[in-house]
Write a protein that holds these residues in place. Structure first.
Motif, PDB file in Angstrom:
ATOM      1  N   GLN A  12       0.830  -1.205   0.000  1.00  0.00           N
ATOM      2  CA  GLN A  12       0.000   0.000   0.000  1.00  0.00           C
ATOM      3  C   GLN A  12       0.869   1.263   0.000  1.00  0.00           C
ATOM      4  O   GLN A  12       0.590   2.218  -0.722  1.00  0.00           O
ATOM      5  N   GLY A  13       1.922   1.246   0.825  1.00  0.00           N
ATOM      6  CA  GLY A  13       2.795   2.412   0.900  1.00  0.00           C
ATOM      7  C   GLY A  13       3.463   2.711  -0.424  1.00  0.00           C
ATOM      8  O   GLY A  13       3.530   3.868  -0.852  1.00  0.00           O
ATOM      9  N   ALA A  14       3.948   1.652  -1.086  1.00  0.00           N
ATOM     10  CA  ALA A  14       4.609   1.843  -2.378  1.00  0.00           C
ATOM     11  C   ALA A  14       3.613   2.360  -3.416  1.00  0.00           C
ATOM     12  O   ALA A  14       3.922   3.253  -4.210  1.00  0.00           O
ATOM     13  N   ARG A  15       2.389   1.813  -3.390  1.00  0.00           N
ATOM     14  CA  ARG A  15       1.390   2.225  -4.383  1.00  0.00           C
ATOM     15  C   ARG A  15       0.894   3.642  -4.149  1.00  0.00           C
ATOM     16  O   ARG A  15       0.655   4.385  -5.098  1.00  0.00           O
ATOM     17  N   MET A  16       0.734   4.036  -2.875  1.00  0.00           N
ATOM     18  CA  MET A  16       0.205   5.386  -2.634  1.00  0.00           C
ATOM     19  C   MET A  16       1.221   6.459  -3.021  1.00  0.00           C
ATOM     20  O   MET A  16       0.844   7.588  -3.337  1.00  0.00           O
ATOM     21  N   MET A  17       2.513   6.117  -3.051  1.00  0.00           N
ATOM     22  CA  MET A  17       3.520   7.079  -3.493  1.00  0.00           C
ATOM     23  C   MET A  17       3.383   7.391  -4.980  1.00  0.00           C
ATOM     24  O   MET A  17       3.854   8.428  -5.454  1.00  0.00           O
ATOM     25  N   PHE A  18       2.734   6.485  -5.725  1.00  0.00           N
ATOM     26  CA  PHE A  18       2.587   6.661  -7.175  1.00  0.00           C
ATOM     27  C   PHE A  18       1.120   6.810  -7.591  1.00  0.00           C
ATOM     28  O   PHE A  18       0.791   6.678  -8.757  1.00  0.00           O
ATOM     29  N   TYR A  19       0.238   7.081  -6.615  1.00  0.00           N
ATOM     30  CA  TYR A  19      -1.193   7.305  -6.870  1.00  0.00           C
ATOM     31  C   TYR A  19      -1.838   6.065  -7.468  1.00  0.00           C
ATOM     32  O   TYR A  19      -2.767   6.156  -8.286  1.00  0.00           O
ATOM     33  N   LEU A  20      -1.396   4.892  -7.055  1.00  0.00           N
ATOM     34  CA  LEU A  20      -1.910   3.643  -7.602  1.00  0.00           C
ATOM     35  C   LEU A  20      -2.866   2.947  -6.638  1.00  0.00           C
ATOM     36  O   LEU A  20      -2.930   1.728  -6.583  1.00  0.00           O
ATOM     37  N   MET A  21      -3.619   3.729  -5.885  1.00  0.00           N
ATOM     38  CA  MET A  21      -4.618   3.196  -4.963  1.00  0.00           C
ATOM     39  C   MET A  21      -5.986   3.188  -5.638  1.00  0.00           C
ATOM     40  O   MET A  21      -6.298   4.068  -6.441  1.00  0.00           O
ATOM     41  N   SER A  22      -6.801   2.211  -5.321  1.00  0.00           N
ATOM     42  CA  SER A  22      -8.109   2.075  -5.957  1.00  0.00           C
ATOM     43  C   SER A  22      -9.178   2.821  -5.173  1.00  0.00           C
ATOM     44  O   SER A  22      -9.014   3.078  -3.971  1.00  0.00           O
ATOM     45  N   PRO A  23     -10.298   3.163  -5.813  1.00  0.00           N
ATOM     46  CA  PRO A  23     -11.397   3.819  -5.097  1.00  0.00           C
ATOM     47  C   PRO A  23     -11.923   2.979  -3.935  1.00  0.00           C
ATOM     48  O   PRO A  23     -12.273   3.529  -2.882  1.00  0.00           O
ATOM     49  N   ASN A  24     -11.981   1.667  -4.114  1.00  0.00           N
ATOM     50  CA  ASN A  24     -12.540   0.808  -3.062  1.00  0.00           C
ATOM     51  C   ASN A  24     -11.761   0.892  -1.758  1.00  0.00           C
ATOM     52  O   ASN A  24     -12.347   0.858  -0.674  1.00  0.00           O
TER      53      ASN A  24
END
Length: 444
Positions: A12-24
């Motif tokens: 999650q941390g790696a993805r949120m740094m690149f705006y790769l989080m989902s709406p859900n």
């Protein structure tokens, strides 16, 4: 999946740094349920900075950072976060107020359509925040902090202004008429986090993504003082707004970074506030109310008789041979600054982790100590005449805070070592004051 200390998974941390989080996984019904993503990202900031240092060292055999510049950038980042110990983000607070009193439509918080609309809305708002911060002199006074480094690396991303939020909140308020605060609070954080990784010279062209996303190549242009770079590429996550509004330019000649007129200081209060003093002096000297207001609300290059944004006739021409300001100082003093700054980082991190358990007095004392330390280390880096006196006072205060328990080392086993180090620091700087005083007496 292993958890980092903040409670967010590594994925999650790696993805949120690149705006790769989902709406859900990032939609919440109440704004109070929205995680503090920026604080959770601290380990990832550190990890990426260390990775950048390692990769550059492996590629070139040289260290990426100068202690003076890197310390100043991190100091600005720390200073910009200190107000959050006392007040909620002005952007979120003002947004909630408008939503509670004036919203005309309540889009569903759990809809993917709402999430994506907020994504576009925040990025569009950021484009205009950013553009106005370059085109209005009073806003440039805050934003120039971010451009003051003559290097371009991940630490540059952390060189933020403490006063930037005083104006940026206005640009997001139209969204509060229809989009719930909880969704806004998510995207205003992700938009900021995305902009961290684009502050690097390690990544070149990203192919088709360059047409849509703001990338390291596009943002390098934005940080340049080359004539073709000035006032270009304002995008946050997307570059489409620049393409639409005519402010886009691709990377061309080698970019020379920093302000068109370098400030040549590493003292954090000067970095943060010197332009406000300059602006006041310009307003004071100007003739007539119209000229005074023009200095405040027109572009930094404006002069009487010129268009709103002025021109760049007086901007020093870039030759490509510019050398960043890097005064010589001994390796011993560099090591001293480095160690004390690392000790301060521990105090800063612990303060944010435990602020809800501390009294208001303790928070104020520690905030003051952090501010004093950042200022004093800046004086040492700048080699100012009164650096020894200020650092002596600071080290005495540090020793007192250690003894009283306001400041605690990372590990309890290091308490005695830290106190001894602080005591030796007091003796060293006191000796410097005595030596200087003796030399002055002899010269007279």
């Amino acid at each position: 999946m292993a958890q980092v200390e903040t409670g967010v998974t590594f994925s999650q941390g790696a993805r949120m740094m690149f705006y790769l989080m989902s709406p859900n996984e990032t939609s919440f019904s109440d704004v109070h349920d929205v995680p503090l993503y920026v604080e959770q990202a601290t380990p990832f900031f550190i990890g990426l900075v260390l990775l950048e240092i390692l990769v550059v060292w492996m590629k070139t055999g040289n260290l990426l950072y100068k202690i003076n510049d890197g310390t100043t950038s991190l100091s600005a980042g720390i200073l910009s976060r200190l107000p959050h110990l006392f007040v909620r983000s002005l952007e979120v607070s003002s947004y909630i107020y408008v939503w509670n009193n004036f919203h005309i439509l309540e889009l569903p918080w759990d809809s993917a359509w709402t999430w994506w609309l907020a994504f576009l809305g925040v990025d569009f708002g950021y484009y205009w925040v950013h553009r106005c911060s370059h085109e209005l002199n009073i806003l440039w006074a805050a934003h120039q902090v971010h451009h003051s480094s003559e290097y371009y690396s991940l630490t540059t991303a952390l060189r933020q202004s403490v006063t930037q939020q005083c104006a940026s909140w206005v640009f997001y308020l139209p969204m509060a008429l229809v989009i719930p605060p909880s969704i806004f609070a998510v995207h205003v954080q992700f938009n900021l986090l995305y902009q961290f990784w684009i502050h690097t010279e390690l990544i070149n062209n990203l192919g088709p993504l360059e047409w849509i996303l703001n990338t390291p190549s596009h943002h390098r242009v934005h940080h340049g003082r080359n004539l073709y770079c000035i006032d270009k590429n304002y995008g946050g996550t997307l570059i489409i707004w620049d393409r639409m509004f005519g402010t886009f330019v691709p990377e061309g000649d080698r970019v020379v970074y920093g302000l068109t007129h370098p400030i040549n200081t590493f003292e954090i209060l000067s970095v943060q506030f010197h332009y406000y003093l300059y602006l006041w002096q310009q307003v004071f000297r100007a003739d007539g109310v119209a000229h005074k207001l023009s200095i405040i609300f027109k572009g930094p290059s404006w002069e009487p008789g010129k268009s709103r944004l002025g021109d760049h006739d007086n901007v020093p021409k870039v030759t490509g041979e510019e050398v960043p300001h890097d005064p010589k100082w001994s390796p011993a003093v560099q090591a001293y600054v480095h160690v004390h700054f690392l000790l301060l980082l521990a105090v800063y991190t612990n303060l944010f982790d435990t602020q809800h358990m501390l009294s208001q007095t303790s928070v104020l004392v520690l905030t003051g100590y952090i501010l004093l330390t950042l200022t004093s280390l800046g004086y040492i880096i700048d080699q100012r005449p009164n650096a020894a006196l200020l650092e002596t006072v600071r080290c005495v205060l540090a020793l007192g805070l250690l003894r009283l328990g306001y400041v605690t080392p990372v590990a309890s086993q290091l308490t005695l070592t830290t106190e001894v180090f602080a005591g030796l620091s007091v003796l060293y700087w006191a000796a410097q004051i005595f030596t200087k005083h003796s030399e002055q007496k002899k010269s007279h």
